[in-house]
Design an enzyme around this catalytic site. Structure first.
Site, mmCIF file in Angstrom:
data_model
loop_
_atom_site.group_PDB
_atom_site.id
_atom_site.type_symbol
_atom_site.label_atom_id
_atom_site.label_comp_id
_atom_site.label_asym_id
_atom_site.label_seq_id
_atom_site.Cartn_x
_atom_site.Cartn_y
_atom_site.Cartn_z
ATOM 1 N N GLY A 4 68.537 59.850 54.640
ATOM 2 C CA GLY A 4 68.147 61.322 55.935
ATOM 3 C C GLY A 4 69.092 61.041 57.210
ATOM 4 N N PRO B 220 69.884 61.075 60.901
ATOM 5 C CA PRO B 220 68.922 60.197 61.843
ATOM 6 C C PRO B 220 67.659 60.772 62.597
ATOM 7 C CG PRO B 220 71.467 60.366 62.503
ATOM 8 C CD PRO B 220 71.066 61.178 61.515
ATOM 9 N N THR C 64 65.196 62.022 61.765
ATOM 10 C CA THR C 64 63.534 62.501 61.534
ATOM 11 C C THR C 64 62.722 62.145 60.054
ATOM 12 O OG1 THR C 64 65.188 61.622 59.009
ATOM 13 C CG2 THR C 64 65.593 64.119 60.005
ATOM 14 N N GLY C 65 62.536 61.132 60.851
ATOM 15 C CA GLY C 65 61.027 60.010 60.787
ATOM 16 C C GLY C 65 61.011 58.839 59.055
ATOM 17 N N LYS C 66 62.694 58.664 59.264
ATOM 18 C CA LYS C 66 62.633 57.434 58.201
ATOM 19 C C LYS C 66 61.511 55.966 58.587
ATOM 20 C CE LYS C 66 67.165 57.206 58.297
ATOM 21 N NZ LYS C 66 67.182 58.530 59.047
ATOM 22 N N THR C 67 61.958 55.569 59.317
ATOM 23 C CA THR C 67 61.077 54.690 59.702
ATOM 24 C C THR C 67 60.057 54.764 60.211
ATOM 25 O OG1 THR C 67 63.502 54.211 61.605
ATOM 26 C CG2 THR C 67 61.280 52.627 61.812
ATOM 27 N N GLU D 255 83.853 81.790 77.013
ATOM 28 C CA GLU D 255 81.761 82.367 76.597
ATOM 29 C C GLU D 255 82.293 83.742 76.085
ATOM 30 O OE1 GLU D 255 81.125 79.973 75.518
ATOM 31 O OE2 GLU D 255 81.931 78.639 76.304
ATOM 32 N N HIS E 292 83.634 84.765 72.688
ATOM 33 C CA HIS E 292 81.917 83.990 71.910
ATOM 34 C C HIS E 292 81.161 85.248 71.843
ATOM 35 C CE1 HIS E 292 83.555 80.574 70.678
ATOM 36 N NE2 HIS E 292 84.171 79.979 72.289
#
Ligand code: ADP
Ligand code: MG
Ligand code: ZN
Length: 626
Positions: free
Chosen positions: A210, A212, A214-217, A436, A439
């Protein structure tokens, strides 16, 4: 969790051999500088020596390459030394002169190094070399008994979950599917007997995939916390070292340690650092041997351990699954892959809830609104957001975090910290303002689930000189072709405004163009939205799309098809560009009006912005989008 360094690491002790070697080395160094007794003779200038020769006062001289020692017939003064020395000068006439004045003289043969020095210089270097080799040999042996350097010792940190600092599944939110998958692993670690009895084969390796943050560790720590087993954590990049073989020895060491503490979990973060596909890395110079050896060792270790009642489970994380060596993903290795993706609306709400509990929230703060406005944020971004809000509140000397703090924090996290110190020149400011507003007007008129919420020309972060913030009005999982075409037109709105107003474009639109082209390519290559090319996926889905990487190689297509794809992408972007141009031409007065306003205020948002944009009209020639 308590962190502690593994405590049975070797003491830094030098062996006897090493001490001896160093002693020899020092001796060798100094043998050249040892005072030579012969040089204790008083030194005099060469000219004095010549004078004394001319005065027939020199009895004899002994000439070497670096000094002339001579003896006077008569001391110049009472008690003065009669043996003197001087430094020779290149003087071809010296022998003649000495002969004329009857000096008895002799020259020394070129100085031979002493036997001792010769011995040292021949024997010591190989000895040192052998000594160093021995270090390594001993260090990489089982358990690495002792030694001065710990090159091959695994650097894994061990977490032993204790009660109060334990991470559990309750601390991780928004990744329910991953949690369900991992619950099984927890169960196995707790009661391996049950699985063994029934003959089930539990995966040895689980790969968390997934983006970086996102809570893998966090998830893998939670697995250890739930199961109550030790947790070895090491990053893939820590295996990769200067010395070939060190990484492999580290892997061996890590697994040895883990087996001693089984049941336990080994967590390898950034697996891609060692697990890159061997085929894919051909042609890269250097470093490959090392990585390959490390990878092979890892595969061997994973195949090796099989103690059923003492399981060691290897969790690994990566955000580049597509570069991993296929050998890693075979059965018996990381055959289980768990997707840990960015959270959806309700997931974000739950994560915000977790972190909001850690700060003081003011009455009536609406976290649902924050969750709505943070589509695309990963768990780490949300944690960061709450912390930013708390910092803002504290800086303003408030006692609790208010809605405004959270809103401001969103912008900070989105666009980097406000940098008022970065001053734009007036003409640059005008360009940014029109860009801007371009846009904003196009974005306002385009279909799709988001509304323009803010225009700012306050420079933020590194890249953005100004920005237009579009907030989704609803959570959307599907985008129609119209939506995507609208997004492309909106992205091109900035550049189009510059073209209309200034007749030229600046470099400020580069990022817009990049994103617009990406979307167009995906429409054609991934979503099959082109009428000409039909519903085929021309991009190879490498599993990397959701990571925002987006550089998937194309499927093998004929040259003709490749050209057709390019033409189709080009025409999508061109069409969107034309639409943006015609919208802005039709609304030229409004464009000038809002730009003037924003040059005054720097930021326009809320009701004022809504009222201003409400005056925009869709040009007749567009009507319904093509
Ligand atoms: P990853 O390893 O996927 O890059 P981490 O697990 O290191 O991400 O996440 C970093 C931090 O972000 C965590 O320590 C935690 O505070 C927070 N975080 C990330 N994802 C979540 C989540 N799903 N739930 C709760 N907190 C999260
Ligand atoms: Mg991580
Ligand atoms: Zn732009």
């Amino acid at each position: 969790m308590a962190i502690r360094q593994d405590d049975n690491r070797p003491s830094r002790r030098f062996g006897l051999i090493n001490l001896l070697l160093i002693g020899f080395g020092v001796l060798l160094l100094f043998s050249n500088f040892l005072p030579n007794p012969a040089t204790q003779v008083p030194r005099v200038p060469y000219s004095l020596f010549i004078d004394q020769v001319n005065a027939d006062n020199v009895k004899r001289a002994y000439i070497t390459s670096d000094q002339i020692r001579y003896e006077l017939i008569k001391a110049p003064a009472e008690g003065a030394p009669t043996v003197l020395a001087t430094t020779p000068i290149f003087d071809m006439e010296l022998p003649q002169r000495l002969e004329q004045h009857g000096v008895e003289f002799a020259a020394a043969p070129p100085r031979k190094p002493s036997f001792f020095t010769t011995l040292l210089s021949w024997v010591v270097p190989p000895l040192i070399f052998i000594g160093v080799l021995q270090f390594f040999a001993r260090r990489s042996g089982m358990g690495g008994a002792q030694g001065a350097l710990s090159f091959t010792k695994s650097k894994a940190r061990v977490y032993v979950p204790d009660e109060e600092s334990r991470v559990t599944f309750a601390d991780v939110a928004g990744v329910d599917e991953a949690k369900t998958e991992l619950t099984e692993i927890v169960d196995f670690l707790k009661t391996p007997e049950r699985y063994v009895a029934i003959g089930a084969r539990i995966p040895k390796g689980v790969l968390l995939v997934g983006p970086p943050g996102t809570g893998k560790t966090l998830l893998s720590k939670a697995v250890a916390g739930e199961a109550g087993v030790p947790f070895f954590i090491i990053s893939g990049s820590e295996f990769v070292e200067l010395f070939v073989g060190a990484g492999a020895a580290r892997v061996r060491d890590l697994f040895d340690e883990a087996k001693k503490k089984a049941p336990c979990i080994i967590f390898i973060d950034e697996l891609d650092a060692i697990g890159k596909s061997r085929a894919g890395s051909m042609g890269v110079v250097g470093g490959n041997d090392e990585r390959e050896q490390t990878l092979n060792q890892l595969l061997t270790e994973m195949d090796g351990f099989a103690a059923k009642d003492k399981p060691v489970i290897v969790l690994a994380a990566t955000n580049q699954p597509e570069v991993l060596d296929p050998a890693l993903l075979r059965p018996g290795r990381f055959d289980r892959q768990v997707l840990v993706d960015r959270p959806d609306l309700s997931g974000r709400r739950t994560i915000l809830g977790i972190y909001a509990k850690k700060v003081k929230l003011a009455e009536g703060v609406d976290l649902d609104r924050i969750a709505q406005a943070t589509s695309g944020f990963a768990g780490a971004d949300l944690a960061n957001l709450v912390n930013e809000a708390a910092l803002l509140a504290a800086r303003a000397k408030r006692t609790a975090v208010e809605q405004g703090d959270l809103n401001e924090a969103i912008e900070r996290v989105v666009a980097g910290l406000e940098k008022r110190s970065r001053v734009l020149q007036d003409d640059e400011k005008r360009v940014v303002a029109f860009h801007e507003v371009g846009h904003a007007i196009v974005g306002h008129l385009m279909p799709g689930g988001s509304k323009v919420a803010k225009i700012s020309i306050v420079p933020r972060g590194m890249a953005a000189l100004g920005y237009t913030l579009q907030l989704p009005t609803e959570e959307r999982f599907l985008n129609s072709k119209d939506d995507l075409e609208g997004q492309i037109a909106t992205l091109l709105g900035g550049r189009s405004a510059e073209e209309i107003v200034f007749g030229e474009v600046t470099t400020g639109a580069a990022n817009d163009l990049q994103r617009a082209t990406d979307i167009a390519e995906q429409m054609v290559g991934t979503y099959g939205m082109s009428d000409v090319l039909g519903p085929l996926a021309y991009d190879k889905q490498g599993g990397g799309r959701f990571l925002g990487g987006g550089n998937n190689p194309r499927r093998v297509v004929s040259d003709a098809t490749a050209q057709a794809i390019d033409r189709e992408v080009r025409s999508l972007v061109d069409r969107a560009h034309d639409r943006a141009l015609s919208i802005l031409r039709r609304n030229r007065e409004l464009l000038d009006g809002i730009a003037a306003r924003i040059l005054e205020k720097e930021v326009i948002e809320g009701d004022e912005l809504r009222d201003l944009l409400a005056a925009s009209v869709m040009p007749e020639e567009i009507g319904a989008p093509a």
